[in-house]
Design a protein around this motif. Structure first.
Motif, PDB file in Angstrom:
ATOM      1  N   LEU A  17       0.914  -0.745   0.476  1.00 44.86           N
ATOM      2  CA  LEU A  17       0.422  -0.307  -0.217  1.00 44.86           C
ATOM      3  C   LEU A  17       0.811   1.100   0.223  1.00 44.86           C
ATOM      4  N   THR A  18       2.268   1.803  -0.762  1.00 46.22           N
ATOM      5  CA  THR A  18       2.953   2.168  -0.956  1.00 46.22           C
ATOM      6  C   THR A  18       3.152   2.554  -1.698  1.00 46.22           C
ATOM      7  N   LYS A  19       3.923   3.635  -2.773  1.00 39.40           N
ATOM      8  CA  LYS A  19       3.838   4.860  -3.418  1.00 39.40           C
ATOM      9  C   LYS A  19       4.826   4.015  -4.623  1.00 39.40           C
ATOM     10  N   HIS A  20       5.428   2.699  -3.811  1.00 43.68           N
ATOM     11  CA  HIS A  20       6.437   2.477  -4.348  1.00 43.68           C
ATOM     12  C   HIS A  20       7.320   0.346  -4.555  1.00 43.68           C
ATOM     13  N   ALA A  45       3.785  -0.508  -6.511  1.00 44.77           N
ATOM     14  CA  ALA A  45       3.078   0.006  -5.695  1.00 44.77           C
ATOM     15  C   ALA A  45       1.908  -0.018  -5.689  1.00 44.77           C
ATOM     16  N   GLY A  46       1.327  -0.244  -4.683  1.00 48.75           N
ATOM     17  CA  GLY A  46      -0.617  -0.274  -5.127  1.00 48.75           C
ATOM     18  C   GLY A  46      -0.979  -2.000  -5.381  1.00 48.75           C
ATOM     19  N   LYS A  47      -0.621  -2.634  -5.388  1.00 46.63           N
ATOM     20  CA  LYS A  47      -0.836  -4.116  -5.843  1.00 46.63           C
ATOM     21  C   LYS A  47      -0.781  -5.002  -4.843  1.00 46.63           C
ATOM     22  N   TYR A  94       0.838  -3.669   3.478  1.00 46.66           N
ATOM     23  CA  TYR A  94       2.663  -2.869   4.515  1.00 46.66           C
ATOM     24  C   TYR A  94       1.881  -1.019   4.111  1.00 46.66           C
ATOM     25  N   THR A  95       2.863  -0.483   4.996  1.00 51.41           N
ATOM     26  CA  THR A  95       1.980   1.219   4.742  1.00 51.41           C
ATOM     27  C   THR A  95       3.404   1.411   5.208  1.00 51.41           C
ATOM     28  N   THR A  96       3.578   2.824   5.061  1.00 51.49           N
ATOM     29  CA  THR A  96       4.903   3.324   5.073  1.00 51.49           C
ATOM     30  C   THR A  96       5.237   3.793   6.746  1.00 51.49           C
ATOM     31  N   MET A 100       4.268  -3.260   8.748  1.00 47.84           N
ATOM     32  CA  MET A 100       3.501  -4.411   8.564  1.00 47.84           C
ATOM     33  C   MET A 100       2.870  -5.159   9.561  1.00 47.84           C
ATOM     34  N   ARG A 101       0.661  -5.120   8.528  1.00 50.10           N
ATOM     35  CA  ARG A 101      -0.332  -5.762   9.651  1.00 50.10           C
ATOM     36  C   ARG A 101      -1.235  -6.798   8.568  1.00 50.10           C
ATOM     37  N   TYR A 102      -1.454  -7.871  10.331  1.00 51.90           N
ATOM     38  CA  TYR A 102      -2.848  -8.228   9.501  1.00 51.90           C
ATOM     39  C   TYR A 102      -4.052  -7.390   9.577  1.00 51.90           C
ATOM     40  N   GLU A 103      -4.535  -8.310   8.490  1.00 52.59           N
ATOM     41  CA  GLU A 103      -6.153  -7.752   8.180  1.00 52.59           C
ATOM     42  C   GLU A 103      -6.318  -9.152   8.415  1.00 52.59           C
TER      43      GLU A 103
END
Length: 104
Positions: A17-20, A45-47, A94-96, A100-103
């Motif tokens: 969920l980042t831009k890179h 990114a975003g995938k 994953y976000t900056t 990393m987190r469990y959904e």
């Protein structure tokens, strides 16, 4: 893996969920620290990425991102419930800002 084993198995879904783009190495661990599945992939990114099916006994995912950041995500027991419509989907994102987190 047979059709029955795949239905009773699990897959790991990793969202970036980042831009890179990011390169991730991961290990799915079960009881007594056993390795159920491991691999590495690059996620744009975003995938997202979906692993091959492995035994549905995951307790944690260890990861290293871009050979710099590493950590561990605990997987709760019965994360998706017992719907028997296919493999259990274990999703981590994953976000900056949050890492990393469990959904659920």
């Amino acid at each position: 893996m047979t059709g029955t084993e795949e239905q009773n198995g699990a897959v790991l879904i990793i969202n970036n969920l980042t831009k890179h783009s990011m390169m991730i190495e991961y290990i799915v661990r079960g009881e007594e620290n056993s390795i159920l599945h491991d691999g590495q992939t690059t996620i744009k990114a975003g995938k997202g990425f979906r692993s091959q099916t492995f035994p549905d006994e995951a307790r944690a995912v260890e990861y290293t991102i871009n050979k710099e950041e590493s950590g561990n995500v605990v997987i709760p027991r019965n994360p998706q419930g017992a719907d028997n419509s296919g493999p259990t989907k274990l999703t981590i994102s994953y976000t900056t800002t949050d890492g990393m987190r469990y959904e659920k």
